[in-house]
Motif scaffolding. Structure first.
Motif, mmCIF file in Angstrom:
data_model
loop_
_atom_site.group_PDB
_atom_site.id
_atom_site.type_symbol
_atom_site.label_atom_id
_atom_site.label_comp_id
_atom_site.label_asym_id
_atom_site.label_seq_id
_atom_site.Cartn_x
_atom_site.Cartn_y
_atom_site.Cartn_z
ATOM 1 N N UNK A 1 6.232 19.466 -33.239
ATOM 2 C CA UNK A 1 7.563 19.218 -33.812
ATOM 3 C C UNK A 1 8.578 20.250 -33.312
ATOM 4 N N UNK A 2 8.174 21.503 -33.227
ATOM 5 C CA UNK A 2 9.058 22.549 -32.699
ATOM 6 C C UNK A 2 9.429 22.260 -31.248
ATOM 7 N N UNK A 3 8.460 21.822 -30.468
ATOM 8 C CA UNK A 3 8.689 21.468 -29.066
ATOM 9 C C UNK A 3 9.662 20.297 -28.963
ATOM 10 N N UNK A 4 9.406 19.238 -29.722
ATOM 11 C CA UNK A 4 10.297 18.077 -29.679
ATOM 12 C C UNK A 4 11.707 18.437 -30.149
ATOM 13 N N UNK A 5 11.819 19.353 -31.083
ATOM 14 C CA UNK A 5 13.140 19.813 -31.518
ATOM 15 C C UNK A 5 13.877 20.456 -30.352
ATOM 16 N N UNK A 6 13.193 21.298 -29.602
ATOM 17 C CA UNK A 6 13.824 21.936 -28.439
ATOM 18 C C UNK A 6 14.199 20.910 -27.379
ATOM 19 N N UNK A 7 13.329 19.944 -27.125
ATOM 20 C CA UNK A 7 13.643 18.883 -26.169
ATOM 21 C C UNK A 7 14.861 18.107 -26.667
ATOM 22 N N UNK A 8 14.886 17.791 -27.957
ATOM 23 C CA UNK A 8 16.018 17.057 -28.533
ATOM 24 C C UNK A 8 17.330 17.801 -28.373
ATOM 25 N N UNK A 9 17.314 19.102 -28.542
ATOM 26 C CA UNK A 9 18.530 19.908 -28.346
ATOM 27 C C UNK A 9 19.020 19.785 -26.909
ATOM 28 N N UNK B 1 18.098 15.922 -33.844
ATOM 29 C CA UNK B 1 17.290 16.242 -32.674
ATOM 30 C C UNK B 1 16.344 15.118 -32.263
ATOM 31 N N UNK B 2 16.065 14.188 -33.175
ATOM 32 C CA UNK B 2 15.194 13.070 -32.825
ATOM 33 C C UNK B 2 15.409 11.911 -33.793
ATOM 34 N N UNK B 3 15.585 10.733 -33.210
ATOM 35 C CA UNK B 3 15.549 9.511 -34.011
ATOM 36 C C UNK B 3 14.189 8.867 -33.781
ATOM 37 N N UNK B 4 13.903 7.815 -34.501
ATOM 38 C CA UNK B 4 12.629 7.133 -34.338
ATOM 39 C C UNK B 4 12.872 5.673 -33.998
ATOM 40 N N UNK B 5 12.087 5.182 -33.042
ATOM 41 C CA UNK B 5 12.123 3.787 -32.628
ATOM 42 C C UNK B 5 10.917 3.122 -33.270
ATOM 43 N N UNK B 6 11.159 2.367 -34.321
ATOM 44 C CA UNK B 6 10.044 1.729 -35.016
ATOM 45 C C UNK B 6 9.531 0.543 -34.217
ATOM 46 N N UNK B 7 8.257 0.587 -33.885
ATOM 47 C CA UNK B 7 7.578 -0.563 -33.308
ATOM 48 C C UNK B 7 6.925 -1.291 -34.468
ATOM 49 N N UNK B 8 7.561 -2.356 -34.896
ATOM 50 C CA UNK B 8 7.140 -3.093 -36.091
ATOM 51 C C UNK B 8 5.706 -3.603 -35.956
ATOM 52 N N UNK B 9 5.357 -4.064 -34.769
ATOM 53 C CA UNK B 9 4.005 -4.555 -34.541
ATOM 54 C C UNK B 9 2.967 -3.479 -34.843
ATOM 55 N N UNK B 10 3.171 -2.254 -34.307
ATOM 56 C CA UNK B 10 2.188 -1.196 -34.503
ATOM 57 C C UNK B 10 2.180 -0.662 -35.934
ATOM 58 N N UNK B 11 3.309 -0.722 -36.610
ATOM 59 C CA UNK B 11 3.316 -0.355 -38.030
ATOM 60 C C UNK B 11 2.405 -1.315 -38.792
ATOM 61 N N UNK B 12 2.557 -2.595 -38.503
ATOM 62 C CA UNK B 12 1.709 -3.607 -39.159
ATOM 63 C C UNK B 12 0.233 -3.403 -38.802
#
Length: 170
Positions: free
Chosen positions: A80-88, A127-138
């Motif tokens: 999560x810390x890494x993705x935060x830095x990438x997001x910045x 720093x990050x949004x989420x792309x919900x893949x509805x199929x994989x959630x199901x």
């Protein structure tokens, strides 16, 4: 390069087909050594080049399409810390960083934290949004509607698909 051509040529080819470059799935996740050391130097160099290429191609979004389930909550926080830095860095280039889920992100790490929930709670929306893949959630036996309601404002893009071989997802 994007698909073997420069970002500028990629953008020109897409636009010549009457389309617009909007988003790309790409990633450079942390190795086990990088997770353990918390040294992101090499990974961030890769991301800097990646971000530059996607900006030149005209992308609005860069989406991370996959990450392995870490072995510990400590490693999940490091991720999560890494993705935060990438997001910045993505933000500084005028784009937004996202994460595309599959079913494995609904696993608990150390039998404590659901990976996807932890990521949503520990990476700031800017720093990050989420792309919900509805199929994989199901496929993970979760409810897309419940996740949409549980984390309002975190789902910028949706991925909708179904596989007729296993039935409609609804």
């Amino acid at each position: 390069k994007l698909y073997g051509v420069t970002p500028e040529q990629f953008k020109a080819d897409i636009e010549a087909a009457g389309l617009k470059v909007l988003s790309s799935h790409t990633t450079r996740n942390l190795s086990n050594e990088e997770l353990a050391s918390r040294n992101f130097t090499d990974a961030l160099k890769w991301w800097d080049e990646c971000i530059d290429a996607h900006k030149r191609a005209g992308c609005k979004y860069i989406v991370i399409p996959w990450s392995n389930v870490p072995g510990s909550v400590k490693d999940l926080q490091t991720m999560c810390d890494f993705y935060t830095e990438v997001g910045k860095r993505v933000n500084a280039a005028g784009m937004k960083l996202g994460y595309h889920n599959h079913s494995h992100e609904f696993q608990k790490v150390e039998n404590k934290e659901v990976m996807l929930d932890y990521m949503i709670k520990h990476i700031a929306p800017e720093h990050m949004f989420f792309q919900m893949d509805v199929y994989w959630v199901m496929r993970a036996s979760a409810s897309p509607v419940e996740y949409f309601q549980k984390y309002p404002g975190r789902w910028t893009i949706f991925h909708i698909k179904d596989h007729k071989e296993i039935g409609q997802s609804g």
